[in-house]
Write an enzyme that holds these catalytic residues in place. Structure first.
Site, PDB file in Angstrom:
ATOM      1  N   SER A 109       0.799  -1.227   0.000  1.00  0.00           N
ATOM      2  CA  SER A 109       0.000   0.000   0.000  1.00  0.00           C
ATOM      3  C   SER A 109       0.828   1.271   0.000  1.00  0.00           C
ATOM      4  CB  SER A 109      -0.941   0.002   1.221  1.00  0.00           C
ATOM      5  OG  SER A 109      -0.194  -0.013   2.414  1.00  0.00           O
TER       6      SER A 109
ATOM      7  N   LYS B  80      -6.056   3.495   8.876  1.00  0.00           N
ATOM      8  CA  LYS B  80      -5.193   4.479   8.228  1.00  0.00           C
ATOM      9  C   LYS B  80      -5.775   5.874   8.330  1.00  0.00           C
ATOM     10  CE  LYS B  80      -3.220   1.073   5.039  1.00  0.00           C
ATOM     11  NZ  LYS B  80      -3.079   0.622   3.646  1.00  0.00           N
TER      12      LYS B  80
END
Length: 786
Positions: free
Chosen positions: A661, A704
């Site tokens: 990611s 996140k």
């Protein structure tokens, strides 16, 4: 004392000693009379018997303690006829007269003499402890009165009876008294003999049985094929097996082992193993279910009371419980709560047990490497025991408890086997109704047990993961942490610290400062520690300074909590060339990564540092290939890749990092470093990159976003494919963030790089061979993507 007897007297009374010495000095005899009560130290004339024995003093010896030992010889009976100055004088003195003996009938006296000697002979035979000595010498004494006195002095009669014999005037009466005493003593001795014979027979019988048992044990030790265990004990054991609600297989096995035990020596090690095995069989609950609570409203209230937030998690749990209540079965699913530490996974499992009325049993699987921890050891091993599942069932004492399997993602494996493989049978509803523990060797029904696992990640063996329903337990927002602290943590720590009422308070502003600057985490475990520390300091201040209450506010938080551990300075949000803020998911929750890129003179090598994993290194290669492919579009001289080295570094090099990611962040850092255009410091990004420049979806979006919010970053770039996941994000989080969906790398560069002409970037990079171009970074591709 009787006449004819010679005896030692030990005298300590001063008056008696003086009287004795006075008689010895004058060569006179003393009259020995007995006190009626031995407790009186200074008796009067009325406190002694009037009849006694005149005795001559044979010897007087002074003893070291001041007392006197006198040897006296009894001569004749006498009585006190007149006393003068018995009490007032320093001596015991009185007038006495010799007492004459009257013979009423001489023939009767002779008859009584003979009867007395006959009785005395029987008495001596029965009573071995008498002090009469040689009986023949007594019978040779012609003087009947002298014989009677000698016999009376040696018999163990009471003081009163002896005094009565001494005082009797008639010899006939004296003989009758002694004769009657001997008759009674002989009869009592006969009764004692009969009682003793009965007791002796019983003792001999018991001793005989004991000897026979010991002989049988000795034979057992030699032959080794006879039963050394008590028959009664084995019968009780058999009754327990028949009375227990065992399964048919378990009952048959238990009776079979009991049969073996009957023919074993109790001292053998095998007998101990079988006995322990039977104890385990009988201690397990085979058919003892707990009545379950089916009130979903109550379950919902318990979950809300014990846990704040986690609405989606509670909703899923209630769905499972509703199906269980409807079907009265666990429906073949196993819940697995996955989330960062400190978010309440284990306490959620305990709340489910409270809500359903099940017994709660917890054991941690972290670090377990031996398959026998789950399945147990075979009985051939010394110290063998059942596995933790069977041990938990014994502890629960019911057939339908709730098992919390903690730390499923931390199970180890080595040469002793893989415990996760053993859990497959435990958690599979098509198999666990007949779970086979190596120690029990019989099937045990686990189908009514509700299993709830917890883990920090889904790094669980695929076969085991396939048997569980995953429920994601995300980290808490700042508002949720404030509410949790106010409703749960602060009251709990106040109670533990002995604080009451308003003695200790924390303002909302101070709580938020603690959350932001002292414990950046997904859960609330460190927050709980900080609150506990503040409570302890408050107690100390109240005791030392006499303060009545302590209130933690924004102005004094540093005084009690110390220097902030995390401080976000404005410089961290500055725009920098080659430095991009990425978002990462970890087992501890969400976090940010600063990805740095630097272009150096070299030969076209790419250096990756920061303890990057294989997947992250592959992301670096994919990003570099895409940048090379699009170099001319981004005003980058292609020759720079041959003349320069590119160094990619992710700080905190001691921490392992991996995952795809960070691909978009690495690509942005490379483009910024190669063009000289700074990356915006107020923006964070996440997404996987493909060679075609596409941004692919990622996982852990909520963690996140919460990480970005914790670090004060308001703008976040996320893959367009993750837009659907925003439904799971709390509204207050979405309202505080500017979430920008991206589809291609061009979208990333447009939103993350500072708006300026690439001509400047070309001039800035001429030192490494850049060619100046005036093409803007907003390419048609990115516009079409928008």
């Amino acid at each position: 004392m009787f006449p004819g007897a010679v005896a030692p007297l030990f005298i300590k009374r001063d008056k008696s000693i003086a009287s004795l010495q006075a008689a010895a000095d004058k060569g006179e005899m003393v009259l020995l009379v007995t006190q009626k009560s031995a407790r009186m130290d200074n008796p009067a004339i009325s406190d002694v018997y009037s009849v006694g024995t005149l005795a001559s003093i044979v010897q007087i010896t002074r003893l070291p303690d001041g007392s006197v030992k006198a040897l006296v010889d009894g001569k004749k009976r006498a009585f006190i006829s007149q006393n003068y100055d018995f009490e007032g004088s320093s001596l015991f003195t009185a007038m006495c007269s010799e007492m004459e003996t009257v013979v009423e009938d001489e023939k009767e006296v002779e008859a009584l003499r003979r009867l007395l000697l006959t009785e005395l002979e029987q008495y001596v035979k029965i009573n071995k402890k008498n002090e009469l000595g040689n009986l023949s010498s007594i019978s040779q004494i012609k003087n009947t009165e002298r014989m009677l006195d000698i016999i009376s002095s040696h018999l163990l009669m009471s003081l009163e009876l002896k005094q009565e014999i001494l005082e009797a005037v008639s010899l006939n009466q004296r003989l009758e008294l002694v004769f009657s005493y001997l008759g009674v003593e002989i009869e009592v001795a006969h009764v004692q003999r009969r009682i003793w014979n009965r007791v002796k027979d019983d003792l001999e019988k018991q001793q005989k049985e004991y000897v026979l048992q010991m002989q049988r044990k000795a034979i057992d030790n030699e032959l080794g094929d006879l039963d050394g265990t008590s028959r009664n004990e084995l019968s009780e054991l058999e009754d327990k097996i028949n009375a227990a609600t065992l399964s048919p297989e378990a009952k048959e096995k238990a009776l079979s082992e009991l049969k073996k035990l009957r023919y074993m020596n109790t001292m053998s090690s095998e007998a101990t193993v079988i006995r322990n095995y039977l104890d385990w069989i009988l201690s397990l609950p085979w058919d003892k279910p707990t009545t379950l609570c089916k009130d979903l409203t109550k379950a919902h209230s318990i979950l809300n009371k014990e846990h704040y937030g986690l609405d989606k998690v509670k909703e899923k749990i209630l769905e499972f419980l509703a199906v269980q209540n409807r079907t009265e079965k666990t429906q073949g699913f196993v819940l697995c709560l996955v989330g960062p530490p400190g978010v309440g996974k284990t306490s959620l499992a305990e709340s489910i047990a409270n809500a359903t009325g099940r017994q709660f049993v917890r054991f941690s699987l972290g670090g377990i490497k031996d398959e026998a921890e789950i399945r147990g050891h075979r009985r051939t091993y010394i110290g063998a025991m059942p596995g933790r599942i069977i041990q938990g069932m014994k502890k629960a004492k019911t057939t339908n408890p709730l098992f919390a399997l903690d730390e499923l993602d931390k199970i180890g494996q080595d040469w002793r086997g893989d415990p996760s493989d053993a859990l497959l049978e435990v958690l599979d509803r098509s198999q666990n109704f007949d779970f086979k523990d190596h120690y029990l060797e019989v099937g045990y029904d686990l189908s009514n047990v509700m299993f709830v696992g917890t883990a920090n990640s889904i790094n669980i063996p695929p076969a085991l993961l396939d048997r569980m329903e995953i429920i994601w337990v995300s980290g808490y927002t700042e508002d949720e942490k404030v509410e949790i602290a106010k409703k749960h943590l602060i009251p709990r720590k106040k109670e533990e610290s002995g604080l009451k009422g308003k003695e200790f308070t924390i303002s909302d502003e101070a709580l938020r400062i603690i959350i932001r600057n002292y414990c950046k985490e997904a859960g609330v475990r460190n927050l709980e520690r900080e609150i506990a520390s503040l409570a302890r300091k408050a107690v100390k201040e109240m005791i030392l300074n006499g303060t009545k209450s302590v209130k933690i506010t924004r102005s004094n938080i540093a005084k009690y909590a110390g220097v902030p551990k995390f401080v976000n300075t404005d410089s961290e949000l500055d725009d920098k060339v080659g430095v991009t803020t990425g978002l990462a998911w970890t087992e501890m929750g969400g976090d940010i990564l600063y990805i740095e890129a630097l272009v150096l003179s070299g030969k076209g090598n790419v250096v990756c540092t920061g303890k990057l994993g294989e997947v992250m290194q592959e992301s670096v290669k994919a990003a570099l290939s895409f940048v090379k492919y699009k170099a001319t579009d981004y005003n980058i001289d292609p020759s720079v890749f041959e003349k320069s080295d590119i160094h990619i570094h992710v700080p905190e090099g001691a921490t392992p990092k991996d995952g795809p990611s960070a691909g978009v962040a690495m690509c942005a850092s490379m483009v910024s470093a190669l063009t000289g255009i700074p990356v915006r410091g107020d923006i964070a990004m996440t997404g996987e990159i493909s060679l075609r420049g596409k941004v692919l979806p990622i996982g852990g979006l909520k963690e996140k976003l919460l990480a970005a919010l914790r670090y004060g970053i308001k703008n976040v770039l996320i893959p367009f494919g993750n837009m659907k996941d925003l439904e799971e994000i709390p509204q207050n989080v979405k309202s505080e963030l500017n979430i920008i969906p991206i589809t291609t790398i061009s979208d990333v560069l447009e939103n993350s790089l500072k708006k300026r002409d690439l001509t400047e970037s070309g001039n800035a990079r001429n030192s490494v061979g850049h060619k100046s171009r005036k093409k803007p970074i907003n390419t048609p591709d990115s516009a079409a993507a928008r």
